[in-house]
Design a protein around this motif. Structure first.
Motif, PDB file in Angstrom:
ATOM      1  N   ASP A 112      35.213 -43.312  11.193  1.00 43.79           N
ATOM      2  CA  ASP A 112      34.922 -43.937  12.477  1.00 43.79           C
ATOM      3  C   ASP A 112      35.719 -43.283  13.593  1.00 43.79           C
ATOM      4  O   ASP A 112      36.887 -42.938  13.428  1.00 43.79           O
ATOM      5  CB  ASP A 112      35.261 -45.422  12.417  1.00 43.79           C
ATOM      6  CG  ASP A 112      34.222 -46.199  11.629  1.00 43.79           C
ATOM      7  OD1 ASP A 112      33.281 -45.556  11.141  1.00 43.79           O
ATOM      8  OD2 ASP A 112      34.367 -47.422  11.504  1.00 43.79           O
ATOM      9  N   PHE A 146      37.033 -44.076  17.388  1.00 47.19           N
ATOM     10  CA  PHE A 146      37.223 -45.168  18.340  1.00 47.19           C
ATOM     11  C   PHE A 146      36.866 -44.684  19.736  1.00 47.19           C
ATOM     12  O   PHE A 146      37.357 -43.645  20.188  1.00 47.19           O
ATOM     13  CB  PHE A 146      38.676 -45.634  18.282  1.00 47.19           C
ATOM     14  CG  PHE A 146      38.917 -46.901  19.059  1.00 47.19           C
ATOM     15  CD1 PHE A 146      38.443 -48.108  18.596  1.00 47.19           C
ATOM     16  CD2 PHE A 146      39.621 -46.869  20.249  1.00 47.19           C
ATOM     17  CE1 PHE A 146      38.660 -49.276  19.296  1.00 47.19           C
ATOM     18  CE2 PHE A 146      39.854 -48.038  20.960  1.00 47.19           C
ATOM     19  CZ  PHE A 146      39.375 -49.241  20.484  1.00 47.19           C
ATOM     20  N   SER A 206      35.159 -53.850  21.670  1.00 51.72           N
ATOM     21  CA  SER A 206      35.566 -52.527  21.202  1.00 51.72           C
ATOM     22  C   SER A 206      34.342 -51.730  20.764  1.00 51.72           C
ATOM     23  O   SER A 206      33.395 -52.294  20.197  1.00 51.72           O
ATOM     24  CB  SER A 206      36.548 -52.644  20.031  1.00 51.72           C
ATOM     25  OG  SER A 206      37.695 -53.366  20.415  1.00 51.72           O
ATOM     26  N   SER A 228      33.076 -48.256  18.594  1.00 47.89           N
ATOM     27  CA  SER A 228      33.422 -47.190  17.662  1.00 47.89           C
ATOM     28  C   SER A 228      32.151 -46.465  17.252  1.00 47.89           C
ATOM     29  O   SER A 228      31.038 -46.994  17.387  1.00 47.89           O
ATOM     30  CB  SER A 228      34.146 -47.742  16.429  1.00 47.89           C
ATOM     31  OG  SER A 228      33.319 -48.662  15.730  1.00 47.89           O
TER      32      SER A 228
END
Length: 449
Positions: free
Chosen positions: A38, A40, A165, A167
């Motif tokens: 992943d 970010f 958030s 990602s």
């Protein structure tokens, strides 16, 4: 080439108003087209004032009214549906005629017939521009996936702030993903826009069970059990692919593909890491070889039975049942009764949830009022919301039971009226017992005095 994540975030504590984007990656960072773990991408921080949250809660209350109003008609319709479906199944049990597979008797025209026969009409399909042929199947499903970037979001609350958030990671996906719509776009996270091959399912033009032609569209919903095609038996021995430098390739052929396992084709070297744009293809074929039917005989085919007073079947609740495998009529009727009972309870539960959640949303503005109290306002509001939620659940149970009872009087009059009488007697007995106990207590008090 993925940059390590920082150990601390740089969110401005005083951010108020519209979303504030916090960037942790430079434009040139964040991975290459081979993907990996992943990546970010950053966060949105939104803080809402008291009036803004109250406005959203009031809008939710309006939606809650709609949910509550929808629950009553749903419960009413469900009780009627359950009764009419049960009656149709029972009428079918009384009128069904067993028929052989090999011939059609015109004397059974329009009657509810039952047969359990082997399927006929299997065909052949080709793939990869005719390079591969799959035989003896009712359908051939082609599943196409592309190795692409995708965006994931997660939202959490930090006091009165809402933090979202973002990602990014690569995965095999069966749908196009528009990388231009990513919140944090990057030239290193760009998905192709062309798909040289689409997922699809091809069927034979017709399917028969014994002498009866099956309605294809209805048969498709029952005969869709599938098994993966073993491609290692179809690929030429010693095949060596000439992979395209461009991914995805303009066209997908036998020449520019290779087996990554006995059931999967890829457009890049399977011994190397997958590239963004690489395609993965697999195929599946039918496995069902026989079918059982409960339906009206209509010439050489079958259709819905019922929908008239002479059949004791309410219009809109006609019988038409196909089940895979060879099954007795009694087993099919039993399965239909079971499915009807399960559906009835599922819709009852859905009606209860709609009523409760609707009432819960309606009362949320009340739970919001204490929020303006300093220090403990949010805690008090949560407690009030919890209490109101429990209270609304009890009210929803009473409301749904009442609607269900009225529906039973309409659709199951004998049972509904009987239960209503029993409930009335029980309520009357409870009231009488309370009054009698109160009277005896008063008499005892008078005697003592």
């Amino acid at each position: 080439s993925v940059r390590p994540l920082p150990t601390a975030r740089s969110i401005a504590d005083g951010a108020v108003g519209g979303p504030k984007f916090v960037d942790f990656m430079s434009e040139e960072g964040g991975g290459d087209e081979e993907g990996g773990g992943d990546v970010f991408g950053g966060e949105d921080v939104t803080e809402e004032g008291y009036m803004g949250r109250m406005g959203n809660t009031c809008c939710g209350a309006g939606f809650g009214i709609l949910l509550f109003l929808a629950s009553g008609p749903l419960i009413w319709w469900n009780e009627g549906r359950a009764v009419y479906t049960r009656d149709a199944i029972n009428a079918g049990m009384e009128n069904v005629v067993e028929v052989p597979c090999g011939s059609i008797d015109s004397a059974n025209e329009g009657k509810l017939v039952h047969f359990a026969c082997g399927l006929e009409g299997f065909g052949s399909f080709t793939a990869l521009d005719g390079a591969l042929t799959v035989n003896n199947t009712l359908f051939l499903s082609t599943e196409v996936e592309m190795f692409q970037w995708q965006e994931s979001t997660s939202t959490r609350s930090e006091g009165k702030k809402k933090v979202t958030s973002y990602s990014y990671n690569t995965a095999w996906l069966d749908r196009p993903v528009n990388s231009d719509a990513f919140k944090k776009s990057s030239p290193n996270r760009t998905n192709p826009t062309s798909w040289p091959l689409a997922s699809k399912t091809e069927w034979v033009p017709s399917v028969s069970a014994g002498a009866f032609q099956l309605p294809l569209e209805k048969a498709k919903t029952v005969l869709d059990d599938a098994v993966d095609v073993n491609l290692s038996e179809l690929y030429p021995a010693g095949h060596a692919a000439n992979f395209s430098a461009r991914q995805p390739p303009q066209t997908i052929t036998l020449a520019n593909t290779e087996l990554s396992d006995p059931y999967t084709i890829v457009t890049t070297d399977p011994s190397q890491a997958s590239r963004v744009g690489a395609m993965r293809i697999s195929f599946s074929q039918s496995t069902v070889t026989s079918v059982s039917a409960l339906a009206a005989q209509t010439g050489s085919t079958i259709g819905e039975w019922g929908g008239s007073k002479k059949d004791d079947v309410q219009e809109g609740y006609e019988l038409f049942e196909l089940q895979k495998g060879e099954r007795a009529a009694s087993d099919m009727f039993e399965a239909m009764h079971y499915r009807n009972n399960m559906s009835t309870w599922i819709f009852r539960l859905l009606g209860l949830v709609l009523a409760w959640f609707g009432l819960y949303l309606v009362t949320q503005p009340i739970a919001m009022f204490p929020d303006f109290i300093p220090f403990c306002g949010e805690f008090i509001g949560d407690m009030v919301g919890c209490i109101l939620g429990c209270a609304m659940f009890m009210i929803a149970i009473v409301y749904c039971s009442f609607i269900g009872a009225i529906a039973w009087i309409r659709f199951r009059p004998l049972l509904g009226i009987g239960l209503l009488i029993i409930a009335g007697l029980a309520a009357g007995g409870f009231v009488y017992a309370r009054q009698y106990a109160k009277k005896k207590k008063q008499e005892n008090s008078e005697l003592l005095s």
